[in-house]
Structure formats: structure tokens, C-alpha cells
Design a protein around this motif. Structure first.
Motif, PDB file in Angstrom:
ATOM      1  N   ALA A   1       0.764  -1.216   0.108  1.00 22.78           N
ATOM      2  CA  ALA A   1      -0.126  -0.025  -0.087  1.00 22.78           C
ATOM      3  C   ALA A   1       0.829   1.205   0.178  1.00 22.78           C
ATOM      4  CB  ALA A   1      -0.902   0.024   1.132  1.00 22.78           C
ATOM      5  N   LYS A   2       2.007   1.118   0.885  1.00 23.86           N
ATOM      6  CA  LYS A   2       2.894   2.483   0.899  1.00 23.86           C
ATOM      7  C   LYS A   2       3.458   2.801  -0.218  1.00 23.86           C
ATOM      8  CE  LYS A   2       6.378   4.020   3.969  1.00 23.86           C
ATOM      9  NZ  LYS A   2       7.408   4.672   3.001  1.00 23.86           N
ATOM     10  N   GLU A   3       4.015   1.576  -1.056  1.00 22.54           N
ATOM     11  CA  GLU A   3       4.733   1.666  -2.401  1.00 22.54           C
ATOM     12  C   GLU A   3       3.796   2.312  -3.327  1.00 22.54           C
ATOM     13  OE1 GLU A   3       6.492  -1.192  -5.624  1.00 22.54           O
ATOM     14  OE2 GLU A   3       6.156  -1.981  -3.684  1.00 22.54           O
TER      15      GLU A   3
ATOM     16  N   THR B   1      -5.836  14.896  -8.041  1.00 20.60           N
ATOM     17  CA  THR B   1      -5.567  13.603  -7.735  1.00 20.60           C
ATOM     18  C   THR B   1      -4.525  13.489  -6.950  1.00 20.60           C
ATOM     19  OG1 THR B   1      -6.368  12.942  -9.913  1.00 20.60           O
ATOM     20  CG2 THR B   1      -4.938  11.323  -8.788  1.00 20.60           C
ATOM     21  N   LEU B   2      -3.558  14.576  -7.118  1.00 20.67           N
ATOM     22  CA  LEU B   2      -2.216  14.629  -5.989  1.00 20.67           C
ATOM     23  C   LEU B   2      -2.902  14.773  -4.682  1.00 20.67           C
ATOM     24  CD1 LEU B   2       0.906  14.590  -5.803  1.00 20.67           C
ATOM     25  CD2 LEU B   2       0.686  17.078  -6.461  1.00 20.67           C
ATOM     26  N   ARG B   3      -3.666  15.895  -4.854  1.00 24.49           N
ATOM     27  CA  ARG B   3      -4.187  16.255  -3.340  1.00 24.49           C
ATOM     28  C   ARG B   3      -4.973  15.062  -2.705  1.00 24.49           C
ATOM     29  NH1 ARG B   3      -6.272  20.564  -4.787  1.00 24.49           N
ATOM     30  NH2 ARG B   3      -8.421  19.540  -5.305  1.00 24.49           N
ATOM     31  N   GLU B   4      -5.750  14.428  -3.540  1.00 25.03           N
ATOM     32  CA  GLU B   4      -6.374  13.181  -3.034  1.00 25.03           C
ATOM     33  C   GLU B   4      -5.368  12.189  -2.435  1.00 25.03           C
ATOM     34  OE1 GLU B   4      -9.317  11.756  -5.849  1.00 25.03           O
ATOM     35  OE2 GLU B   4     -10.365  13.755  -5.601  1.00 25.03           O
ATOM     36  N   LEU B   5      -4.659  11.728  -3.250  1.00 21.54           N
ATOM     37  CA  LEU B   5      -3.198  10.745  -2.775  1.00 21.54           C
ATOM     38  C   LEU B   5      -2.790  11.175  -1.722  1.00 21.54           C
ATOM     39  CD1 LEU B   5      -2.147   9.482  -6.490  1.00 21.54           C
ATOM     40  CD2 LEU B   5      -3.223   8.225  -4.728  1.00 21.54           C
ATOM     41  N   LYS B   6      -2.420  12.409  -1.723  1.00 16.84           N
ATOM     42  CA  LYS B   6      -1.407  12.819  -0.513  1.00 16.84           C
ATOM     43  C   LYS B   6      -2.185  12.769   0.809  1.00 16.84           C
ATOM     44  CE  LYS B   6       2.100  15.759  -2.454  1.00 16.84           C
ATOM     45  NZ  LYS B   6       2.814  16.908  -2.348  1.00 16.84           N
ATOM     46  N   ASN B   7      -3.620  13.342   0.733  1.00 14.18           N
ATOM     47  CA  ASN B   7      -4.514  13.044   1.783  1.00 14.18           C
ATOM     48  C   ASN B   7      -4.666  11.707   2.284  1.00 14.18           C
ATOM     49  OD1 ASN B   7      -4.768  15.980   2.148  1.00 14.18           O
ATOM     50  ND2 ASN B   7      -6.600  15.979   0.818  1.00 14.18           N
ATOM     51  N   SER B   8      -4.920  10.812   1.392  1.00 11.52           N
ATOM     52  CA  SER B   8      -5.162   9.496   1.884  1.00 11.52           C
ATOM     53  C   SER B   8      -3.929   8.819   2.259  1.00 11.52           C
ATOM     54  CB  SER B   8      -5.644   8.759   0.444  1.00 11.52           C
ATOM     55  OG  SER B   8      -6.074   7.569   1.052  1.00 11.52           O
ATOM     56  N   TYR B   9      -2.792   8.951   1.647  1.00 10.91           N
ATOM     57  CA  TYR B   9      -1.330   8.672   2.221  1.00 10.91           C
ATOM     58  C   TYR B   9      -1.325   9.176   3.639  1.00 10.91           C
ATOM     59  CZ  TYR B   9       3.579   7.591   2.045  1.00 10.91           C
ATOM     60  OH  TYR B   9       4.795   7.003   2.303  1.00 10.91           O
ATOM     61  N   GLN B  10      -1.428  10.414   3.914  1.00 10.33           N
ATOM     62  CA  GLN B  10      -1.230  10.797   5.157  1.00 10.33           C
ATOM     63  C   GLN B  10      -2.109   9.923   6.306  1.00 10.33           C
ATOM     64  OE1 GLN B  10       1.123  12.790   6.478  1.00 10.33           O
ATOM     65  NE2 GLN B  10       1.957  12.842   4.311  1.00 10.33           N
ATOM     66  N   ASN B  11      -3.452  10.049   5.974  1.00 10.38           N
ATOM     67  CA  ASN B  11      -4.339   9.092   6.794  1.00 10.38           C
ATOM     68  C   ASN B  11      -3.867   7.535   6.899  1.00 10.38           C
ATOM     69  OD1 ASN B  11      -5.957  11.220   7.219  1.00 10.38           O
ATOM     70  ND2 ASN B  11      -7.330  10.616   5.465  1.00 10.38           N
ATOM     71  N   PHE B  12      -3.304   7.220   5.870  1.00 10.96           N
ATOM     72  CA  PHE B  12      -2.823   5.689   5.927  1.00 10.96           C
ATOM     73  C   PHE B  12      -1.607   5.676   6.701  1.00 10.96           C
ATOM     74  CE2 PHE B  12       0.696   3.208   3.953  1.00 10.96           C
ATOM     75  CZ  PHE B  12       0.319   1.999   4.122  1.00 10.96           C
ATOM     76  N   LEU B  13      -0.684   6.665   6.446  1.00 15.76           N
ATOM     77  CA  LEU B  13       0.492   6.662   7.448  1.00 15.76           C
ATOM     78  C   LEU B  13       0.143   6.672   8.924  1.00 15.76           C
ATOM     79  CD1 LEU B  13       2.891   9.083   5.596  1.00 15.76           C
ATOM     80  CD2 LEU B  13       3.074   6.305   5.845  1.00 15.76           C
ATOM     81  N   PHE B  14      -0.780   7.634   9.321  1.00 14.49           N
ATOM     82  CA  PHE B  14      -1.436   8.007  10.610  1.00 14.49           C
ATOM     83  C   PHE B  14      -2.015   6.704  11.237  1.00 14.49           C
ATOM     84  CE2 PHE B  14      -4.617   9.089  13.651  1.00 14.49           C
ATOM     85  CZ  PHE B  14      -3.816   9.759  14.621  1.00 14.49           C
ATOM     86  N   GLU B  15      -2.783   5.936  10.590  1.00 13.36           N
ATOM     87  CA  GLU B  15      -3.552   4.674  10.930  1.00 13.36           C
ATOM     88  C   GLU B  15      -2.528   3.669  11.098  1.00 13.36           C
ATOM     89  OE1 GLU B  15      -6.482   4.167   7.983  1.00 13.36           O
ATOM     90  OE2 GLU B  15      -7.418   5.972   8.497  1.00 13.36           O
ATOM     91  N   ASN B  16      -1.527   3.715  10.444  1.00 15.69           N
ATOM     92  CA  ASN B  16      -0.379   2.450  10.617  1.00 15.69           C
ATOM     93  C   ASN B  16       0.705   2.802  11.320  1.00 15.69           C
ATOM     94  OD1 ASN B  16      -1.750   0.262   8.823  1.00 15.69           O
ATOM     95  ND2 ASN B  16      -2.067   1.748   7.617  1.00 15.69           N
TER      96      ASN B  16
END
Length: 110
Positions: free
Chosen positions: A73-75, A92-107
Motif C-alpha cells: 500500500a505504501k509503495e 488527484t495529487l491532493r487526494e492521494l497525499k491526503n489519503s497517504y497521510q491518513n494511511f501513515l497515521f492509521e498504521n
């Protein structure tokens, strides 16, 4: 239209137009809940054979995260962010970055 006929229709489109990434993408999304192994195979196919198809990255990264494939997922998020920057796709960049930040936080990866 029943779920099965929708999947059959999408498979038919994918087989008749194998170079059109949207068909494989739609099929992967359709299988996310009903057949995660099939969805994983299709997301991998898209990421390997249609690297520049930007819509894949958000959904594939989220899918891999849900499947506890944290490294994958991270990759996928990181490759999608790079591609969105390269293509200058700001939304799309903004959506990906926001989702990635949430992913990093959740994990707990920050």
C-alpha cells in the motif's frame, strides 16, 4: 442488472480491449469485496502493465491497506503521488497525499 452480469460484461470488455486500462480497473473495483484475490491480481496487472493509468493508484493503495499489505500500500501511494506530480494532476495529487497521510497515521508509520 445483476452483479454477475455486470462482471461478465466488464470481463468481456477487458478481453476485447485488453489495452484499455479502464476495463481492468472497473473489473478490479467490482471484485474488491466479492473476490479479493482476483481484485489483487487485477490491481497488480494494472500497476505493472498500465503504469501511467493514474486512477488505479488511489484505489489499489486503499485496497492493499485493507488487505493488510502495508508495504504494498505504501509503495503504491508513493508511486501514485510521483505520477500525479509528473502529470501535473493537482486534484488527484491532493487526494492521494491526503489519503497517504491518513494511511501513515492509521498504521503508525510517520
Amino acid at each position: 442488472m445483476s452483479k454477475m452480469s455486470r462482471i461478465e460484461m466488464l470481463q468481456s470488455f477487458a478481453e476485447s480491449e485488453p489495452d484499455n486500462p479502464f476495463n481492468w480497473y472497473a473489473l478490479a473495483l467490482e471484485f474488491q469485496d466479492s473476490d479479493p484475490k482476483k481484485a489483487s491480481f487485477l490491481f497488480e496487472k494494472l500497476l505493472n502493465e498500465h503504469k501511467s493509468y493514474l486512477p488505479t493508484y488511489y484505489h489499489a493503495a486503499h485496497f492493499f491497506s485493507e488487505q493488510d499489505s502495508i508495504d504494498r500500500a505504501k509503495e503504491t501511494y508513493e508511486k501514485g503521488i510521483s505520477l500525479a506530480e509528473e502529470l501535473n494532476e493537482r486534484n488527484t495529487l491532493r487526494e492521494l497525499k491526503n489519503s497517504y497521510q491518513n494511511f501513515l497515521f492509521e498504521n503508525d508509520l510517520e
